[in-house]
Structure formats: C-alpha cells, structure tokens
Design a protein around this motif. Structure first.
Motif, short mmCIF file in Angstrom:
data_model
loop_
_atom_site.label_atom_id
_atom_site.label_comp_id
_atom_site.label_asym_id
_atom_site.label_seq_id
_atom_site.Cartn_x
_atom_site.Cartn_y
_atom_site.Cartn_z
N ILE A 496 0.94 -1.12 -0.14
CA ILE A 496 0.04 -0.58 -0.20
C ILE A 496 1.08 1.26 0.27
O ILE A 496 1.83 1.29 1.14
CB ILE A 496 -0.53 0.11 0.74
CG1 ILE A 496 -1.38 1.25 1.14
CG2 ILE A 496 -0.08 0.03 2.91
CD1 ILE A 496 -2.78 1.47 -0.25
N GLU A 497 0.55 2.06 -1.11
CA GLU A 497 0.93 3.31 -1.28
C GLU A 497 0.53 4.18 -1.28
O GLU A 497 -0.27 4.38 -1.70
CB GLU A 497 2.54 3.63 -2.50
CG GLU A 497 3.33 2.42 -2.47
CD GLU A 497 4.62 1.93 -3.45
OE1 GLU A 497 5.58 1.30 -3.33
OE2 GLU A 497 4.01 2.51 -4.49
N THR A 498 0.40 5.74 -0.26
CA THR A 498 0.15 6.88 -1.13
C THR A 498 1.15 8.34 -1.01
O THR A 498 2.06 8.91 -0.67
CB THR A 498 -0.95 7.45 0.42
OG1 THR A 498 -0.06 7.34 1.81
CG2 THR A 498 -2.03 6.51 0.50
N SER A 499 0.75 8.99 -1.76
CA SER A 499 1.48 10.35 -1.88
C SER A 499 0.55 11.52 -2.28
O SER A 499 -0.66 11.56 -3.18
CB SER A 499 2.35 10.40 -3.22
OG SER A 499 3.24 9.46 -2.88
N ILE A 500 0.72 12.63 -1.51
CA ILE A 500 -0.23 13.87 -1.32
C ILE A 500 0.98 14.88 -2.16
O ILE A 500 2.11 14.96 -1.28
CB ILE A 500 -1.28 14.26 -0.87
CG1 ILE A 500 -1.90 15.58 -1.12
CG2 ILE A 500 -0.43 14.92 0.85
CD1 ILE A 500 -3.06 15.47 -0.17
N GLU A 501 0.97 15.36 -3.38
CA GLU A 501 1.71 17.09 -3.21
C GLU A 501 0.73 18.03 -3.46
O GLU A 501 0.29 18.13 -4.15
CB GLU A 501 3.00 16.16 -4.38
CG GLU A 501 3.30 15.56 -4.63
CD GLU A 501 4.58 15.61 -5.32
OE1 GLU A 501 5.94 15.29 -5.26
OE2 GLU A 501 4.31 16.23 -5.89
N ALA A 502 1.85 19.26 -2.94
CA ALA A 502 0.98 20.47 -3.01
C ALA A 502 1.88 20.66 -4.09
O ALA A 502 2.78 20.64 -3.62
CB ALA A 502 0.80 21.38 -1.99
N ARG A 503 1.61 21.33 -5.37
CA ARG A 503 2.96 21.54 -6.53
C ARG A 503 2.37 23.51 -6.96
O ARG A 503 0.95 23.81 -6.90
CB ARG A 503 2.44 21.10 -8.05
CG ARG A 503 3.12 19.38 -7.31
CD ARG A 503 2.86 18.92 -8.39
NE ARG A 503 3.36 17.08 -7.96
CZ ARG A 503 3.01 16.40 -9.08
NH1 ARG A 503 2.49 16.92 -10.55
NH2 ARG A 503 3.06 15.37 -9.17
N PHE A 529 -2.59 -1.16 6.49
CA PHE A 529 -2.72 -0.08 6.36
C PHE A 529 -2.16 0.63 7.94
O PHE A 529 -1.45 1.14 7.98
CB PHE A 529 -4.40 0.38 6.78
CG PHE A 529 -4.69 0.42 4.90
CD1 PHE A 529 -4.65 1.31 4.17
CD2 PHE A 529 -5.41 -0.60 4.59
CE1 PHE A 529 -4.89 1.57 3.05
CE2 PHE A 529 -5.63 -0.96 3.13
CZ PHE A 529 -5.74 0.13 2.61
N GLY A 530 -2.92 0.05 9.14
CA GLY A 530 -1.82 0.06 10.19
C GLY A 530 -0.22 -0.14 10.21
O GLY A 530 0.23 0.94 11.39
N ALA A 531 0.67 -0.66 9.18
CA ALA A 531 1.75 -0.76 9.14
C ALA A 531 2.23 0.12 9.16
O ALA A 531 3.60 0.67 8.01
CB ALA A 531 2.29 -1.92 8.63
#
Length: 576
Positions: A496-503, A529-531
């Motif tokens: 599981i991978e997530t990323s959020i960017e403000a460009r 998700f807990g890990a």
C-alpha cells in the motif's frame, strides 16, 4: 385587491439592483428573465464608462428587437440624478413560416430544412435564426455538399399580426461522393493510410469526416501534420465522385533522449533512449532504451504497431534484459513479451499481454533459477489534461496477472524444484486538482496483492517491496518491507502506498512542492494500513520545455534504528 395585485406585478418586474442609480422597469407581461437581461446590459455599459442615456436606450431597444419584440418602446426618465428606463416590450413576434431554397436541388433543400430547428410558432429571435442557418449549412456540408454556402437569408415581419417569415437561401454546390484515396508521398504504405479514413469510396462526402481523417493522421507518431483535400468538382448534373488526396508532413524519423537520477538511498543512474519512427511504412516505432544505475541496469527493445488488425488497436512486442542489486537480492533477468491494447472510449483503454522471463536471483542464503510465464489483463481510465505534466483530471489503472513459476522454489531456509501458481493484482489511482493559477494538488494511491502461493514460494524479485524514490521518499530503497528473523529484507505479498503533493509554480521556470509519502509492504495477502510509515519533504522544480528537473528532500516521520534523517532525490520529471 386590484391595486394590490398591480403593485405586486410591478414589484416583480422592477429590478431593485441598480448600477450607479440607473434602473430599468419593464411593463406588461414580460418575464423576469428579460428584465434581468436588460438590467445586465445597463450594468455592463456603466462598467465600461458608457453613461450616455440615449445610447443606453438604443442598446436596450436593439436587444429587445433581437429577442423578437419588434414594437418595443424605451422611454428615458432623467428627472433624477441618474437616468431610469421605462420599457414596454409589446407583443412577442412569432414565425408563421420557415422556408429553404437550394438552387433547385430538392434533396439538398430537404436535408437543410430537416436540420433547421425553427418551426412555425417559435419566437423571431436573432440568435435562433443564426443557429438555424448554421445548422442547415453544416448538414449540407456533411451530407454530400462539402462546398455548400449560405447565399443569404430573408426575415420579414408583419406588424399587423406580430408574425415573421424566414427564407434561408443556400448554394449547395456539386453533390459529391468519395472517390479513391491517394497519398502524395511513398513514406507510408497506401493501404495503411486508407485504413485511417472514416469513410469508403462511394459514400457521400462529409466535411466532418475529412477533419476526422486529418486528426487520425496527425495522431500518428510519424506524422507532424496532414491535409486531406478533394479534387475540384466538374460541371455535371447529379452526384459525382471526387478523388481524395492526402498530404502528410513527416515527423523526425530518428529521436535520441537522455535522462539521469540521483538519490542518497538508490545511488545514481543515467539513461538513454533511441526511437526510430515509421519502420515499415505503417507508423511502426522501434524504441531502444538503456539504463545504467547503481540499483537497476538494463536494456529494453520495444516494437509497436498502431492500428494492428483494426483501427485503434495497438500491438507491442518487447524484449528485455537487466541486472538488479538490492539489499534483499541480486538479480539477473531476461524476458520477452507481447501486448495488445484497445481503446474502448476516449478515456478507457484495455489491454491483454503475455510474458515469459528467465531469472537468476541470489539472497543471503539461496540461489534460485526460475522461469515465469504470465498473462496480463489491464485497464486504464485516463482523463488527465496531460500525460507528461498533468494539472487536472484523474487516472485509474488496474492490472491482473495470473502467473506460473517453474524451476527452483524456496521454503524459509531451503531450495527445491517445483512449480508455483499465483495471481498478482495491482491498482493505482491518481488525481490532479488545480486550486489556482499557480497551485495544484496531486494525489496517488497504489495497492497490490498476491494470492495463491505462500510468501517463500515466490521468487524474491516477484514479491512487493516499499520505500525509496518511487514509493515513499524519506526511507531507504525497499526498507519498508518485511524482514526475516535475521533482519534481512524478504519482501511481502501485499503493498500500500500513498502520496500527496502541493505543487506551486512560481514562474515559467521555477516552482516548488511539499509532500507527504506513506507506504508499507506486508507478509499477508491483504495490505496492512496500520503498518504504513510516513515521511514529509519539500522540493524545487526547474521547468524545462518538456519536463521539470526535480530536487526533493524528505525526512521520515516514523523512523526506526538505522533510518537516515534525510534523503535527497534528483531526477527528471514529476514524482507521479
């Protein structure tokens, strides 16, 4: 009661909104929409500094007539500081008849008339008349009269009964059918070019189809510009065949590219690519890419053939070889594959592929030689405004791959010879939202699972690993993955991978980002998700004409012993 009702009607028709004191009052049975439109005209004139009362009255009068009120009156009252306008629209004029002529060509006349939406009883509005005449002309040009034009229109109104008559007079030109398609160059196979045409010889000529033909040609990688023209008509009665000629401007046939990357977790690397367009005259493209890096090096040769066997369908053949050296394993691999992709709509593409690979991997305890055959079923839904530098839209992708592995298989601490089957599924979602002219929010979610085989039966390179520049910046490459009792990385069956960017783009060349990345790979088939562990960072962007140069610095929020405090990443292109 009568007085109260009159006052109520007056209140509904008199706009309270005023611009610098100017107001309009509409008497009679006119609706509020007309009143609002008239007041908006006054407001716009006031904004531009036009305050001449008589000119404003003339503007209101022209608008009323364009809406079908041909007996309208506008009275200007300048007794106060700012003028006010008393409008009496009068009766709304309506069409009593609609007629079309086409130089005696009855079929052309009926085609144009069927496309004109105006009917007897409709209001005599200027916008509706213009739309109607355009609709008739478009229908003619797309139904066999590509050279049709509007000669003129005649609109007459009768004040006695508030009616109007319309006559649209077209010059359709020659009734035309498609002839043979020819190409004015021998760089492409004539049959391939003809297959891009959305028509067959003998069909009625359509300007819209000719534009579609041009668009399809210009979408080919080997063509930078295209023009599709008809031969000149001859003076003869009845339909005539007109030859279609294609003129194409070739794109550069040979293209070379180079790239680079550098990070404190994955080392450095350079890459190069060579592209050869229109290999066999059917827009085939040969791509050769070479990557030399600390972790991963390899050579990939890819041949793609667009519109294979049917329009829009693409065939891709691939051969690759590579070397990967990581803390979890060392790998030598070679393989071949084929993939067919087909668009189902402007945003949705599906694909089917098959791959065969041979790999030799080494871990701290085992050497494995395996052969893998897999089928790949994929779908991509993409409505982003750009594939290279998106600023708006979404992308969703999913890939389902059943696979069979033969050769060496492993238990936790030993090697045997056998066969393993499993199903690997990976899905990803990306979103790009523009908040202002200079600020974009970008997000990414990726999840994957392997079912059907125990962890140790999977070759190490086919397991999931997380952490690093393409996963979670701020952590060592592959470090967010399961380890064995000795502390060695072994990978997992889920991710599981997530990323959020403000460009934020400050100027044409410079910009910056702040981001939060999170990731985890797990032993079980279901992502944990807990890990997940997270990192934050910021970056600078220097925008070249084709892609940004990326410089990112990240620090872990959930460090464990041995995690560096900072990681630095330099590369070409956005992170996602």
């Amino acid at each position: 009661m009568t007085v109260l009702r009159a006052l109520a009607i007056s209140a509904c028709l008199t706009l309270s909104a005023q611009a610098h004191g100017q107001s309009v009052t509409v008497s009679g049975d006119a609706n509020a929409e007309l009143s609002n439109a008239l007041q908006s005209l006054l407001d716009e004139r006031t904004k531009t500094g036009a305050v001449d009362a008589q000119a404003s009255a003339n503007t209101l009068l022209r608008y009323l007539r364009s809406e079908g009120y041909y007996t309208a009156r506008v009275i200007v009252d300048q007794s106060e500081d700012a003028p006010s306008f008393q409008v009496t629209p009068g009766e709304l004029f309506r069409f009593s008849s609609i007629a079309v002529t086409a130089q005696g060509q009855d079929y052309a006349r009926s085609v144009a008339r069927d496309a004109i939406a105006l009917q007897a009883g409709d209001p005599v509005r200027a916008a509706d008349v213009l739309s109607a005449e355009t609709g008739g002309l478009r229908a003619l040009r797309n139904s066999g009269w590509p050279d049709a034009r509007l000669d003129h229109r005649e609109i007459t109104v009768d004040h006695a009964d508030a009616s109007g008559d319309a006559v649209f007079i077209y010059e359709p030109g020659s009734e035309s059918l498609y002839g043979d398609v020819s190409l004015d160059t021998d760089r492409w196979r004539a049959g391939f070019i003809r297959r891009q045409a959305p028509f067959e010889p003998g069909e009625r000529v359509s300007r819209a189809q000719l534009r579609t033909f041009e668009s399809r040609l210009e979408a080919l990688e080997s063509i930078s510009g295209a023009a599709v023209t008809l031969s000149a008509p001859v003076d003869q009665p009845g339909p005539q065949r007109r030859a279609v000629t294609v003129s194409a401007t070739p794109a550069p046939r040979h293209v070379a590219e180079a790239g680079f990357s550098l990070s404190t977790s994955e080392g450095g690397g350079v890459s190069g690519a060579y592209k050869r367009r229109n290999l066999f005259g059917g827009d085939e493209t040969l791509d050769i890419s070479l990557n030399l890096a600390t972790v991963l090096s390899g050579l990939t040769v890819e041949l793609s053939a667009p519109h294979w066997r049917r329009l829009g369908q693409k065939l891709t053949l691939e051969a690759h070889t590579g070397r990967e050296e990581t803390d979890a394993y060392d790998l030598l691999e070679a393989g071949v594959g084929a993939r067919v992709s087909r668009p189902l709509s402007e945003t949705l593409t599906v694909s089917l592929g098959a791959n065969v690979t041979s790999a030799h991997s080494e871990t701290d305890t085992l050497d494995l030689n395996v052969y893998t055959g897999s089928i790949s079923l994929g779908a991509v839904w993409d409505d982003r405004d750009s594939a290279i530098a998106p600023t708006d839209g979404y992308l969703f992708s999913v890939d389902v791959s059943p696979a069979v592995v033969t050769g060496d298989t492993a238990t936790q601490d030993s090697r045997t010879v056998g066969q393993t089957q499993y199903l690997r599924t990976v899905g990803e979602a990306r979103t790009y939202q523009r908040l202002s002219s200079s600020l974009i929010i970008a997000g990414r979610l990726r999840a994957g699972s392997i079912v059907g085989a125990p962890l140790y039966a999977l070759p190490p390179e086919q397991r999931f690993f997380a952490g690093g520049g393409g996963s979670a910046r701020g952590y060592e490459y592959q470090s967010l993955a399961p380890r064995n009792e000795a502390g060695a990385l072994i990978g997992g069956r889920s991710i599981i991978e997530t990323s959020i960017e403000a460009r934020w783009r400050r100027s044409r060349r410079w910009g910056g980002v702040v981001f939060v990345d999170s990731a985890a790979a797990g032993r079980d088939e279901t992502p944990d998700f807990g890990a997940m562990r997270s990192a934050v960072g910021f970056g600078l962007r220097y925008y070249l004409d084709f892609a940004p140069v990326r410089f990112d610095v990240a620090t872990p929020l959930d460090p464990v012993s041995g995690d560096p405090e900072l990681q630095v990443y330099i590369g070409l292109g956005e992170a996602f």
